[in-house]
Motif scaffolding. Structure first.
Motif, PDB file in Angstrom:
ATOM      1  N   GLU A 117     116.217  21.676  35.751  1.00 40.86           N
ATOM      2  CA  GLU A 117     114.951  22.531  36.228  1.00 40.86           C
ATOM      3  C   GLU A 117     114.028  22.845  35.411  1.00 40.86           C
ATOM      4  O   GLU A 117     112.871  22.869  35.468  1.00 40.86           O
ATOM      5  CB  GLU A 117     115.524  23.287  37.510  1.00 40.86           C
ATOM      6  N   LYS A 118     114.698  23.531  34.342  1.00 35.47           N
ATOM      7  CA  LYS A 118     113.894  24.179  33.388  1.00 35.47           C
ATOM      8  C   LYS A 118     113.243  23.044  32.457  1.00 35.47           C
ATOM      9  O   LYS A 118     112.016  23.112  32.288  1.00 35.47           O
ATOM     10  CB  LYS A 118     114.807  25.078  32.489  1.00 35.47           C
ATOM     11  N   HIS A 119     113.821  21.910  32.047  1.00 34.63           N
ATOM     12  CA  HIS A 119     113.161  21.000  31.461  1.00 34.63           C
ATOM     13  C   HIS A 119     111.913  20.268  32.509  1.00 34.63           C
ATOM     14  O   HIS A 119     111.127  19.823  31.794  1.00 34.63           O
ATOM     15  CB  HIS A 119     114.192  20.060  31.181  1.00 34.63           C
ATOM     16  N   ARG A 120     112.533  20.279  33.635  1.00 37.01           N
ATOM     17  CA  ARG A 120     111.312  19.520  34.738  1.00 37.01           C
ATOM     18  C   ARG A 120     110.120  20.398  34.630  1.00 37.01           C
ATOM     19  O   ARG A 120     108.924  19.855  34.652  1.00 37.01           O
ATOM     20  CB  ARG A 120     112.208  19.412  35.920  1.00 37.01           C
ATOM     21  N   ALA A 121     110.311  21.586  34.602  1.00 39.08           N
ATOM     22  CA  ALA A 121     109.084  22.614  34.751  1.00 39.08           C
ATOM     23  C   ALA A 121     108.186  22.417  33.360  1.00 39.08           C
ATOM     24  O   ALA A 121     106.870  22.377  33.407  1.00 39.08           O
ATOM     25  CB  ALA A 121     109.636  23.856  34.981  1.00 39.08           C
ATOM     26  N   VAL A 122     108.962  22.453  32.351  1.00 40.48           N
ATOM     27  CA  VAL A 122     108.354  22.250  31.067  1.00 40.48           C
ATOM     28  C   VAL A 122     107.448  20.910  31.036  1.00 40.48           C
ATOM     29  O   VAL A 122     106.384  20.779  30.710  1.00 40.48           O
ATOM     30  CB  VAL A 122     109.201  22.470  29.814  1.00 40.48           C
ATOM     31  N   TYR A 123     108.277  19.742  31.600  1.00 41.66           N
ATOM     32  CA  TYR A 123     107.722  18.472  31.528  1.00 41.66           C
ATOM     33  C   TYR A 123     106.590  18.332  32.273  1.00 41.66           C
ATOM     34  O   TYR A 123     105.452  17.811  31.711  1.00 41.66           O
ATOM     35  CB  TYR A 123     108.875  17.615  31.985  1.00 41.66           C
ATOM     36  N   LEU A 124     106.446  19.082  33.493  1.00 39.05           N
ATOM     37  CA  LEU A 124     105.372  19.139  34.236  1.00 39.05           C
ATOM     38  C   LEU A 124     104.116  19.663  33.724  1.00 39.05           C
ATOM     39  O   LEU A 124     102.957  19.129  33.670  1.00 39.05           O
ATOM     40  CB  LEU A 124     105.488  19.645  35.891  1.00 39.05           C
ATOM     41  N   LYS A 125     104.135  20.657  33.282  1.00 40.48           N
ATOM     42  CA  LYS A 125     103.320  21.553  32.459  1.00 40.48           C
ATOM     43  C   LYS A 125     102.769  20.862  31.383  1.00 40.48           C
ATOM     44  O   LYS A 125     101.362  20.867  31.264  1.00 40.48           O
ATOM     45  CB  LYS A 125     103.876  22.935  32.059  1.00 40.48           C
ATOM     46  N   ASN A 126     103.505  20.330  30.432  1.00 42.59           N
ATOM     47  CA  ASN A 126     103.018  19.548  29.276  1.00 42.59           C
ATOM     48  C   ASN A 126     102.264  18.195  29.895  1.00 42.59           C
ATOM     49  O   ASN A 126     101.350  17.899  29.184  1.00 42.59           O
ATOM     50  CB  ASN A 126     104.429  19.024  28.633  1.00 42.59           C
ATOM     51  N   LEU A 127     102.752  17.498  30.664  1.00 43.82           N
ATOM     52  CA  LEU A 127     102.101  16.378  31.208  1.00 43.82           C
ATOM     53  C   LEU A 127     100.816  16.792  31.872  1.00 43.82           C
ATOM     54  O   LEU A 127      99.594  15.873  31.604  1.00 43.82           O
ATOM     55  CB  LEU A 127     103.026  15.727  32.150  1.00 43.82           C
ATOM     56  N   GLU A 128     100.589  17.724  32.558  1.00 36.64           N
ATOM     57  CA  GLU A 128      99.546  18.132  32.915  1.00 36.64           C
ATOM     58  C   GLU A 128      98.597  18.456  31.923  1.00 36.64           C
ATOM     59  O   GLU A 128      97.421  18.177  32.030  1.00 36.64           O
ATOM     60  CB  GLU A 128      99.497  19.517  33.893  1.00 36.64           C
ATOM     61  N   TYR A 129      98.957  19.070  30.757  1.00 37.42           N
ATOM     62  CA  TYR A 129      98.142  19.416  29.711  1.00 37.42           C
ATOM     63  C   TYR A 129      97.605  18.207  29.146  1.00 37.42           C
ATOM     64  O   TYR A 129      96.487  17.782  28.912  1.00 37.42           O
ATOM     65  CB  TYR A 129      98.803  20.203  28.668  1.00 37.42           C
ATOM     66  N   ALA A 130      98.515  17.100  29.013  1.00 39.64           N
ATOM     67  CA  ALA A 130      98.217  15.882  28.115  1.00 39.64           C
ATOM     68  C   ALA A 130      97.358  14.906  28.962  1.00 39.64           C
ATOM     69  O   ALA A 130      96.269  14.334  28.316  1.00 39.64           O
ATOM     70  CB  ALA A 130      99.491  15.132  28.226  1.00 39.64           C
ATOM     71  N   ALA A 131      97.367  15.032  30.406  1.00 41.92           N
ATOM     72  CA  ALA A 131      96.688  14.141  31.160  1.00 41.92           C
ATOM     73  C   ALA A 131      95.006  14.900  30.995  1.00 41.92           C
ATOM     74  O   ALA A 131      94.070  14.056  31.127  1.00 41.92           O
ATOM     75  CB  ALA A 131      97.174  14.291  32.502  1.00 41.92           C
ATOM     76  N   SER A 132      95.136  16.212  31.068  1.00 37.63           N
ATOM     77  CA  SER A 132      93.598  16.734  31.030  1.00 37.63           C
ATOM     78  C   SER A 132      93.060  16.651  29.733  1.00 37.63           C
ATOM     79  O   SER A 132      91.784  16.182  29.813  1.00 37.63           O
ATOM     80  CB  SER A 132      94.135  18.361  31.100  1.00 37.63           C
ATOM     81  N   GLU A 133      93.751  16.655  28.623  1.00 37.60           N
ATOM     82  CA  GLU A 133      93.037  16.387  27.320  1.00 37.60           C
ATOM     83  C   GLU A 133      92.726  14.873  27.383  1.00 37.60           C
ATOM     84  O   GLU A 133      91.635  14.499  26.739  1.00 37.60           O
ATOM     85  CB  GLU A 133      94.320  16.898  26.191  1.00 37.60           C
ATOM     86  N   ALA A 134      93.538  14.008  27.518  1.00 34.90           N
ATOM     87  CA  ALA A 134      92.943  12.494  27.552  1.00 34.90           C
ATOM     88  C   ALA A 134      92.014  12.083  28.497  1.00 34.90           C
ATOM     89  O   ALA A 134      91.438  11.376  28.099  1.00 34.90           O
ATOM     90  CB  ALA A 134      94.449  11.762  27.988  1.00 34.90           C
ATOM     91  N   ARG A 135      91.885  12.963  29.669  1.00 31.70           N
ATOM     92  CA  ARG A 135      90.868  12.666  30.537  1.00 31.70           C
ATOM     93  C   ARG A 135      89.474  12.909  29.854  1.00 31.70           C
ATOM     94  O   ARG A 135      88.521  12.056  30.250  1.00 31.70           O
ATOM     95  CB  ARG A 135      91.157  13.356  31.742  1.00 31.70           C
ATOM     96  N   LYS A 136      89.427  13.799  29.221  1.00 37.78           N
ATOM     97  CA  LYS A 136      88.246  13.979  28.441  1.00 37.78           C
ATOM     98  C   LYS A 136      87.756  12.914  27.504  1.00 37.78           C
ATOM     99  O   LYS A 136      86.625  12.819  27.095  1.00 37.78           O
ATOM    100  CB  LYS A 136      88.302  15.088  27.459  1.00 37.78           C
ATOM    101  N   ALA A 137      88.921  12.246  26.930  1.00 33.78           N
ATOM    102  CA  ALA A 137      88.672  10.648  26.095  1.00 33.78           C
ATOM    103  C   ALA A 137      88.662   9.481  26.940  1.00 33.78           C
ATOM    104  O   ALA A 137      88.566   8.662  26.322  1.00 33.78           O
ATOM    105  CB  ALA A 137      89.521  10.888  24.925  1.00 33.78           C
ATOM    106  N   ASN A 138      88.511   9.538  28.195  1.00 31.71           N
ATOM    107  CA  ASN A 138      88.898   8.422  29.127  1.00 31.71           C
ATOM    108  C   ASN A 138      90.098   7.608  28.546  1.00 31.71           C
ATOM    109  O   ASN A 138      89.944   6.475  28.612  1.00 31.71           O
ATOM    110  CB  ASN A 138      87.222   7.717  28.972  1.00 31.71           C
ATOM    111  N   ILE A 139      91.091   8.344  28.466  1.00 28.20           N
ATOM    112  CA  ILE A 139      92.213   7.643  28.133  1.00 28.20           C
ATOM    113  C   ILE A 139      93.452   8.080  29.149  1.00 28.20           C
ATOM    114  O   ILE A 139      93.515   9.143  29.930  1.00 28.20           O
ATOM    115  CB  ILE A 139      92.833   8.197  26.749  1.00 28.20           C
ATOM    116  N   GLY A 140      94.226   6.941  29.352  1.00 30.23           N
ATOM    117  CA  GLY A 140      95.439   7.436  30.687  1.00 30.23           C
ATOM    118  C   GLY A 140      96.541   7.640  29.972  1.00 30.23           C
ATOM    119  O   GLY A 140      96.867   7.255  28.896  1.00 30.23           O
ATOM    120  N   ILE A 141      97.206   8.569  30.411  1.00 31.58           N
ATOM    121  CA  ILE A 141      98.838   9.054  30.028  1.00 31.58           C
ATOM    122  C   ILE A 141      99.717   8.124  30.887  1.00 31.58           C
ATOM    123  O   ILE A 141      99.523   8.086  32.064  1.00 31.58           O
ATOM    124  CB  ILE A 141      99.092  10.501  30.127  1.00 31.58           C
TER     125      ILE A 141
END
Length: 262
Positions: free
Chosen positions: A116-140
């Motif tokens: 569960e700790k790993h999953r929480a980190v995973y979700l937070k990191n993916l949310e960050y990655a998707a947000s950053e990638a969206r600025k460049a019109n890129i999909g994660i």
């Protein structure tokens, strides 16, 4: 008609990496993918793409220390700043190479570590990655991987990956559906493709293929790929299908299965 991308990490290994682009184009490929570009300058790879009329379909963000056995850092507690840097590096290369998808690997988890700790980190990191990638019109994209090839990999099932994408709710976060990995872990490929292709919140952002169980050409093994390719086409998938397999002999010699699709 399905569109195929040669995976230059696994295919054309009889050539030096930068020479694999020309070899793939000579065999009729219009697109390529690979695991990592970071041993070469982005403009050097871009020139190979341009010279050979190729589209870059996909590559992975830096995965941590690959040589020491790491297979991604997105779910690893304590590595969040390194993960942010890896996303920035991946997006920097994508801006030059022109791909619209970036794969983020989840990483390994030991049986005694708190999932569960790993999953929480995973979700937070993916949310960050998707947000950053969206600025460049890129999909994660995130990929479930079988535990026979990579024991301990955090993400193994298609439904788990879709649930994670649903929970985050980012419009540019999707699942990378590797048919080889899915067959080993779950099977029932056609049903899962039909289930996930048209999901409103996540869906399938990239597809990869290989024969099962040896990971050779799609024409070798237990799966009926002509049926699956026809199904994928009928479902309206417009992305590339990555040929992430290890040729049984020479790469070009084993491409008979592909001729009717080129």
């Amino acid at each position: 008609m399905p569109k195929f991308a040669a995976n230059l990490t696994m295919m054309y290994t009889e050539h030096a990496f930068l020479d694999r682009f020309a070899a793939a184009a000579k065999d009729g490929f219009k697109a390529v993918e690979f695991l990592f570009p970071y041993d070469f300058a982005s403009n050097e790879i871009k020139q190979r793409l341009t010279d050979n009329g190729l589209t870059q379909a996909l590559f992975n963000a830096p995965p941590g220390d690959w040589a020491k056995g790491e297979r991604g850092i997105a779910s690893l507690p304590g590595r969040e700043e390194e993960f942010k840097a890896s996303v920035a590096k991946g997006l920097e290369y994508a801006a030059v190479l022109g791909n619209e998808k970036l794969h983020v690997m989840a990483g390994l988890i030991a049986s005694d570590q708190p999932r569960e700790k790993h999953r929480a980190v995973y979700l937070k990191n993916l949310e960050y990655a998707a947000s950053e990638a969206r600025k460049a019109n890129i999909g994660i994209v995130i990929e479930p991987i079988n535990t026979r090839d990579i024991p301990g990999f955090f993400l193994n099932r298609q439904d788990d990956a879709q649930a994670i994408c649903d929970e985050i709710g980012a419009p540019n976060l999707q699942v990378q559906f590797d048919i080889y990995h899915c067959q080993i872990v779950e099977g029932d490929i056609a049903v899962k493709l039909k289930r996930d292709m048209k999901r409103p919140n996540a869906g399938i952002g990239h597809i990869q293929v290989a024969g099962v169980p040896e990971r050779h050409e799609p024409s070798i093994g237990e799966l009926n790929y002509p049926y699956l390719f026809e199904l994928i086409d009928s479902l309206g998938y417009e992305g590339f299908i990555g040929c992430e397999y290890k040729p049984k002999a020479g790469t070009s010699e084993g491409l008979g299965w592909l001729k009717s699709y080129l």
